[in-house]
Design a protein around this motif. Structure first.
Motif, PDB file in Angstrom:
ATOM      1  N   CYS A  15       9.348  -7.124   0.146  1.00 21.54           N
ATOM      2  CA  CYS A  15      10.146  -8.266   0.582  1.00 21.54           C
ATOM      3  C   CYS A  15      10.064  -8.462   2.097  1.00 21.54           C
ATOM      4  CB  CYS A  15      11.593  -8.077   0.146  1.00 21.54           C
ATOM      5  SG  CYS A  15      12.715  -9.371   0.721  1.00 21.54           S
ATOM      6  N   HIS A  16      10.209  -7.371   2.846  1.00 18.30           N
ATOM      7  CA  HIS A  16      10.316  -7.481   4.302  1.00 18.30           C
ATOM      8  C   HIS A  16       8.979  -7.302   5.023  1.00 18.30           C
ATOM      9  CE1 HIS A  16      14.727  -7.587   4.295  1.00 18.30           C
ATOM     10  NE2 HIS A  16      14.676  -6.683   3.333  1.00 18.30           N
ATOM     11  N   LYS A  17       7.935  -6.870   4.292  1.00 15.69           N
ATOM     12  CA  LYS A  17       6.621  -6.611   4.908  1.00 15.69           C
ATOM     13  C   LYS A  17       6.740  -5.598   6.041  1.00 15.69           C
ATOM     14  CE  LYS A  17       5.029  -9.875   2.245  1.00 15.69           C
ATOM     15  NZ  LYS A  17       4.365  -9.504   0.967  1.00 15.69           N
ATOM     16  N   LYS A  18       7.607  -4.618   5.851  1.00 14.78           N
ATOM     17  CA  LYS A  18       7.811  -3.562   6.825  1.00 14.78           C
ATOM     18  C   LYS A  18       7.632  -2.206   6.151  1.00 14.78           C
ATOM     19  CE  LYS A  18      10.848  -5.931  10.105  1.00 14.78           C
ATOM     20  NZ  LYS A  18       9.995  -5.646  11.277  1.00 14.78           N
ATOM     21  N   PRO A  19       7.253  -1.183   6.909  1.00 17.49           N
ATOM     22  CA  PRO A  19       7.010   0.130   6.305  1.00 17.49           C
ATOM     23  C   PRO A  19       8.301   0.852   5.949  1.00 17.49           C
ATOM     24  CG  PRO A  19       6.693   0.239   8.667  1.00 17.49           C
ATOM     25  CD  PRO A  19       6.934  -1.201   8.346  1.00 17.49           C
ATOM     26  N   ALA A  20       8.217   1.669   4.928  1.00 19.62           N
ATOM     27  CA  ALA A  20       9.334   2.518   4.507  1.00 19.62           C
ATOM     28  C   ALA A  20       8.829   3.936   4.326  1.00 19.62           C
ATOM     29  CB  ALA A  20       9.953   2.001   3.215  1.00 19.62           C
ATOM     30  N   PHE A  21       9.751   4.881   4.432  1.00 22.89           N
ATOM     31  CA  PHE A  21       9.445   6.303   4.299  1.00 22.89           C
ATOM     32  C   PHE A  21      10.306   6.852   3.166  1.00 22.89           C
ATOM     33  CE2 PHE A  21       9.720  10.800   5.229  1.00 22.89           C
ATOM     34  CZ  PHE A  21       8.516  11.136   5.825  1.00 22.89           C
ATOM     35  N   LEU A  22       9.667   7.191   2.057  1.00 22.58           N
ATOM     36  CA  LEU A  22      10.373   7.765   0.907  1.00 22.58           C
ATOM     37  C   LEU A  22      10.220   9.276   0.947  1.00 22.58           C
ATOM     38  CD1 LEU A  22      11.878   7.637  -1.784  1.00 22.58           C
ATOM     39  CD2 LEU A  22       9.670   7.168  -2.900  1.00 22.58           C
ATOM     40  N   HIS A  23      11.330   9.963   1.094  1.00 22.32           N
ATOM     41  CA  HIS A  23      11.338  11.415   1.229  1.00 22.32           C
ATOM     42  C   HIS A  23      11.798  12.023  -0.098  1.00 22.32           C
ATOM     43  CE1 HIS A  23      13.375  15.119   3.313  1.00 22.32           C
ATOM     44  NE2 HIS A  23      12.260  15.448   2.670  1.00 22.32           N
ATOM     45  N   LEU A  24      10.895  12.720  -0.767  1.00 28.19           N
ATOM     46  CA  LEU A  24      11.201  13.356  -2.051  1.00 28.19           C
ATOM     47  C   LEU A  24      11.290  14.859  -1.858  1.00 28.19           C
ATOM     48  CD1 LEU A  24       8.758  11.467  -4.461  1.00 28.19           C
ATOM     49  CD2 LEU A  24      11.135  10.905  -3.930  1.00 28.19           C
TER      50      LEU A  24
ATOM     51  N   VAL B  25       5.101   8.107   1.325  1.00 27.73           N
ATOM     52  CA  VAL B  25       5.846   8.999   0.435  1.00 27.73           C
ATOM     53  C   VAL B  25       5.578  10.433   0.869  1.00 27.73           C
ATOM     54  CG1 VAL B  25       6.250   9.740  -1.933  1.00 27.73           C
ATOM     55  CG2 VAL B  25       5.674   7.348  -1.463  1.00 27.73           C
ATOM     56  N   CYS B  26       6.619  11.103   1.350  1.00 24.31           N
ATOM     57  CA  CYS B  26       6.496  12.499   1.771  1.00 24.31           C
ATOM     58  C   CYS B  26       7.006  13.395   0.660  1.00 24.31           C
ATOM     59  CB  CYS B  26       7.283  12.737   3.054  1.00 24.31           C
ATOM     60  SG  CYS B  26       7.157  14.440   3.652  1.00 24.31           S
ATOM     61  N   GLU B  27       6.116  14.196   0.112  1.00 27.58           N
ATOM     62  CA  GLU B  27       6.457  15.115  -0.982  1.00 27.58           C
ATOM     63  C   GLU B  27       6.806  16.471  -0.366  1.00 27.58           C
ATOM     64  OE1 GLU B  27       3.398  14.828  -4.073  1.00 27.58           O
ATOM     65  OE2 GLU B  27       2.841  12.887  -3.192  1.00 27.58           O
ATOM     66  N   ASP B  28       8.083  16.707  -0.229  1.00 23.04           N
ATOM     67  CA  ASP B  28       8.600  17.846   0.524  1.00 23.04           C
ATOM     68  C   ASP B  28       8.937  18.998  -0.414  1.00 23.04           C
ATOM     69  OD1 ASP B  28       9.856  19.579   2.229  1.00 23.04           O
ATOM     70  OD2 ASP B  28      11.454  18.204   2.830  1.00 23.04           O
ATOM     71  N   ASN B  29       7.981  19.939  -0.543  1.00 24.18           N
ATOM     72  CA  ASN B  29       8.257  21.129  -1.357  1.00 24.18           C
ATOM     73  C   ASN B  29       8.642  22.320  -0.492  1.00 24.18           C
ATOM     74  OD1 ASN B  29       5.824  22.231  -0.348  1.00 24.18           O
ATOM     75  ND2 ASN B  29       4.647  21.567  -2.139  1.00 24.18           N
ATOM     76  N   GLY B  30       8.762  22.101   0.811  1.00 20.53           N
ATOM     77  CA  GLY B  30       9.317  23.106   1.696  1.00 20.53           C
ATOM     78  C   GLY B  30       8.353  24.152   2.207  1.00 20.53           C
ATOM     79  N   ILE B  31       7.041  23.973   1.902  1.00 24.46           N
ATOM     80  CA  ILE B  31       6.094  24.993   2.348  1.00 24.46           C
ATOM     81  C   ILE B  31       4.702  24.386   2.478  1.00 24.46           C
ATOM     82  CG2 ILE B  31       5.527  25.796   0.010  1.00 24.46           C
ATOM     83  CD1 ILE B  31       5.489  28.671   1.195  1.00 24.46           C
ATOM     84  N   GLY B  32       3.961  24.832   3.490  1.00 28.41           N
ATOM     85  CA  GLY B  32       2.582  24.432   3.674  1.00 28.41           C
ATOM     86  C   GLY B  32       1.703  25.664   3.561  1.00 28.41           C
ATOM     87  N   ILE B  33       1.079  25.852   2.418  1.00 31.22           N
ATOM     88  CA  ILE B  33       0.360  27.069   2.040  1.00 31.22           C
ATOM     89  C   ILE B  33       1.324  28.262   2.150  1.00 31.22           C
ATOM     90  CG2 ILE B  33      -1.694  28.504   2.315  1.00 31.22           C
ATOM     91  CD1 ILE B  33      -3.186  26.151   3.400  1.00 31.22           C
ATOM     92  N   SER B  34       1.433  28.879   3.339  1.00 30.14           N
ATOM     93  CA  SER B  34       2.355  30.011   3.458  1.00 30.14           C
ATOM     94  C   SER B  34       3.450  29.789   4.498  1.00 30.14           C
ATOM     95  CB  SER B  34       1.584  31.286   3.824  1.00 30.14           C
ATOM     96  OG  SER B  34       1.027  31.181   5.126  1.00 30.14           O
TER      97      SER B  34
ATOM     98  N   VAL C 209       0.862  -1.183   0.000  1.00 32.86           N
ATOM     99  CA  VAL C 209       0.000   0.000   0.000  1.00 32.86           C
ATOM    100  C   VAL C 209       0.897   1.231   0.000  1.00 32.86           C
ATOM    101  CG1 VAL C 209      -1.720   1.299   1.312  1.00 32.86           C
ATOM    102  CG2 VAL C 209      -1.875  -1.198   1.166  1.00 32.86           C
ATOM    103  N   MET C 210       0.586   2.189  -0.857  1.00 32.76           N
ATOM    104  CA  MET C 210       1.336   3.442  -0.906  1.00 32.76           C
ATOM    105  C   MET C 210       0.459   4.577  -0.416  1.00 32.76           C
ATOM    106  SD  MET C 210       2.104   6.536  -2.390  1.00 32.76           S
ATOM    107  CE  MET C 210       1.467   6.685  -4.037  1.00 32.76           C
ATOM    108  N   CYS C 211       1.024   5.453   0.377  1.00 28.42           N
ATOM    109  CA  CYS C 211       0.295   6.603   0.911  1.00 28.42           C
ATOM    110  C   CYS C 211       1.198   7.827   0.800  1.00 28.42           C
ATOM    111  CB  CYS C 211      -0.082   6.343   2.361  1.00 28.42           C
ATOM    112  SG  CYS C 211      -0.961   7.708   3.135  1.00 28.42           S
TER     113      CYS C 211
END
Length: 728
Positions: free
Chosen positions: A268-277, A215-224, A179-181
């Protein structure tokens, strides 16, 4: 000019001049053909964004939170399988356009522009909202969520391993699915995100399968509000049970490499991962957002100079995959397609009437295996001799609910119970005692202490064919997580035009009258937070036999009709045995046969007197007690137990009033926002009987001897009934 047009012109000009942003060369295992497919999806997503803003300017489009700057998510889609369920951030148009190309028969430009135009032909929402989502693409719809989708993603991931062991009837995900979130850097700070990620880590730490890719989409700002540089990495690099990956989201080769590695680790490992973009935000938060009012021009111009399409163009050009002319042709082809299709979608019909809008609030029924009962030997083995022997005698509500849960879980393997202390302890009040012994920890799940995670687990499991029965220990605790019902569970059918559902029976121990225990946090006499949520069914039994029969109907409503059902269990009535006199046992019941149900909308009636008392829950018990006092004064009553609070059983109540002369509404909830308000309105509109009400004060509940001082009592009900009957 619109910033979207500025970015558009800059891309074409710099592509023609050959002056593209600097960066590393294309590296990694991404093949040329796949890289071109990713770029095509990026170009389509970019032009869909630009077209949505033009449609809005023309009064033909209604949503402009775009995905520009986040086109790297197309590479993430390429790194996953199309049958991996994806809960998307609202900036993930590029993910959806890429996945569409992986699934034959889908038409991303047409589908998404129909959504922008709020056309009834929109294949996901039917014109109710601009949402990313697609049944064919295994993307449940999401709107502008602030992390509220993370708990259900955790639940869906947990369900993958559980489904392999249990085998629910309507299983969706494969045994090796992940599952991807996805979500933004600002959303990662929300308590809902923190709770969901903590739950995933807590589960993984115990080596319980949790195949989930954040998946954390890091554009460096939250609204303002700017995100501190380095904050996301510092916060998530070293979480126990969570593997951290990072990639430059402007580089499709690097993004695909990291996403593929992260996905392979999770699978493979059935464990969660955190992809930081790391990404950029283009055009501001949305079309209505004037970013120049809170950002200096040099900041957003610097982001525009790092346009991910420019980076993709440089990488593809320098690697010899595409020429500048071929890149330009792909981009202009996408622009022409969006322009052409937009002209068509605005001619398609839109929703007009209330009936149109509301048509998908109640989900469609689904085909289920018939309920054939349970073998005698299986029941004997589950219940044991002592419980079977006890079934020959009247029992209080708590025990009858326990037995009903047992029979239901014997009959339907897809039912799972989850909540704080529901397992070995059997719940705070013992209602789930022995269930873990009978069905094991796979189906009676002790959760961590987080109501958002409990409800998210239930919602996510329902996505994979389970019929969850989450428990909230006390009604007041629901407020920690009410958005999981209001914003997620109840809206899913509405926003997906009935294509996605999350059926469940949410059990909540609640209401007042616990003698001297707990105060307002354990005695909450307000159901207002639930009553105004469209589509949610609220059941509230008052005796044990009713509770067992109603619970069976609630499971049928969830399992077959795919409804979200809330089952309110009055705590004070769990152990209740007597009604009028000590040891009269008048409030206990025999356990009803497993096939007996009380249908939705069916009310209970005791007596046939001219004074009708309409009530529910503890109010029914107190009104029955008051009826004896009233009879001694020559006032004959009939007590109508609503049983079902939402939708209000209007026909059942009106039918039960036949022959009555006056109506007293007794409501244990607060005067403001209670059922009594709606009941009096209904009585005023639908019948001409004189009516009045007695309800609780607009107050919290005290601990100690004054525990019931603010709520109706049998004496105050009798007094109100006498005044109404005598016309005072």
């Amino acid at each position: 000019m619109d910033r979207a047009d500025i970015v558009h012109e800059a891309f074409l000009e710099r592509l023609s001049s050959g002056v593209l942003p600097e960066g590393v060369a294309a590296e990694g295992p991404l093949k040329a053909e796949e890289a071109v497919a990713i770029f095509r999806a990026q170009c389509l997503s970019r032009n869909l964004d630009r077209r949505s803003r033009k449609m809005q300017a023309q009064g033909q489009g209604y949503y402009t939170i775009g995905s520009s700057g986040h086109e790297g998510m197309a590479a993430v889609a390429s790194a996953l399988r199309p049958d991996d369920m994806a809960f998307l951030h609202y900036r993930d148009g590029a993910f959806q356009t890429r996945r569409s190309a992986q699934v034959p028969g889908t038409t991303p430009a047409w589908d998404m522009l129909l959504s922008f135009a709020t056309s009834m032909d929109d294949p996901i929402s039917g014109g109710r909202h601009k949402v990313l989502g697609s049944k064919a693409l295994n993307i449940p719809p999401q709107t502008s969520t602030i992390a509220s989708h993370l708990p259900k993603a955790v639940g869906a991931a947990y369900s993958v391993g559980l489904a392999k062991r249990v085998g629910p009837e309507h299983q969706v995900l494969k045994d090796d699915s992940i599952v991807m979130c996805s979500f933004g850097d600002a959303s990662s700070n929300h308590s809902t995100a923190q709770g969901a990620i903590n739950t995933a880590c807590w589960t993984s730490f115990q080596s319980v399968p949790m195949p989930l890719l954040f998946v954390c989409e890091d554009n460096g700002i939250g609204i303002s509000t700017r995100t501190p540089r380095g904050w996301v990495a510092a916060n998530y690099e070293n979480r126990p049970g969570l593997k951290y990956f990072h990639a430059n989201g402007l580089d499709i080769f690097d993004t695909w490499r990291a996403a593929r590695a992260a996905a392979e680790y999770v699978r493979c490992h059935k464990k969660p991962a955190f992809l930081h973009l790391t990404l950029v935000r283009l055009y501001g938060h949305a079309g209505s957002d004037m970013q120049q009012t809170y950002l200096s021009k040099d900041i957003f111009e610097a982001w525009e100079a790092e346009d991910p399409l420019m980076h993709s163009a440089r990488l593809l050009r320098d690697a010899g995959v595409l020429t500048a002319d071929e890149i330009k042709a792909i981009y202009l082809e996408a622009e022409a397609q969006c322009t052409r299709v937009a002209e068509q979608v605005v001619t398609r019909p839109r929703l007009k009437t209330a009936e149109d809008v509301m048509a998908s609030i109640i989900p469609p029924a689904r085909d289920c295996a018939p309920s054939n009962g349970v073998a005698v030997a299986d029941r004997e083995n589950a219940f044991g001799k002592s419980d079977l022997r006890a079934m020959g005698e009247p029992q209080p509500m708590s025990r009858l609910i326990n037995w009903a849960l047992t029979d239901l879980m014997l009959e339907h393997r897809e039912i799972a119970v989850m909540g704080e202390d529901v397992g070995a302890k059997g719940g705070v009040y013992g209602v789930t005692q022995k269930l873990c012994d009978r069905f094991g920890p796979d189906r009676v799940i002790d959760t961590l202490l987080d109501e958002q995670s409990i409800l998210g687990l239930a919602i996510g499991m329902a996505h994979n064919g389970f019929v969850p029965m989450p428990e909230i220990q006390f009604l007041a605790y629901l407020h920690n997580a009410e958005d999981q019902i209001r914003g997620e569970a109840a809206t899913l059918s509405f926003f997906s035009n009935g294509q996605y559902t999350n059926p469940m029976v949410l059990r909540i121990a609640g209401l007042g009258y616990q003698k001297g225990f707990g105060g307002h946090f354990h005695n909450d006499n307000s159901l207002a937070v639930l009553r105004d949520i469209p589509g949610v069914i609220i059941a509230c039994p008052s005796h044990g036999a009713d509770a067992a029969k109603m619970l069976r109907e609630c499971v049928r409503l969830a399992r077959v009709e795919q409804r979200v059902v809330v089952f309110i269990e009055p705590i004070a009535l769990y152990p209740m045995r007597d009604l009028h006199d000590a040891k009269d046992s008048a409030w206990m019941d025999m356990y009803p046969a497993p096939d007996e149900k009380i249908a939705l909308g069916e009310v209970g009636v005791t007596g046939d007197g001219a004074l009708a008392i309409v009530t529910y829950g503890n109010g029914n018990y107190l009104s029955q007690h008051a009826s004896k006092v009233l009879a001694e004064k020559g006032i004959q009553t009939r007590v109508i137990d609503m049983r079902w609070l939402a939708p209000m059983p209007v026909d059942g109540i009106l039918n039960a009033l036949g022959g009555a002369e006056k109506v007293l509404v007794v409501d244990e909830c607060r005067t403001t926002g209670s059922q009594s308000e709606a009941l009096l309105s209904m009585l005023h509109e639908r019948c001409d009987l004189p009516s009045s009400r007695i309800a609780a004060e607009d107050s919290f509940i005290a601990t100690g001897p004054a525990y019931a001082a603010t709520m109706p009592s049998s004496d105050s009900i009798a007094d109100a009934a006498i005044k109404l009957w005598e016309g005072k």
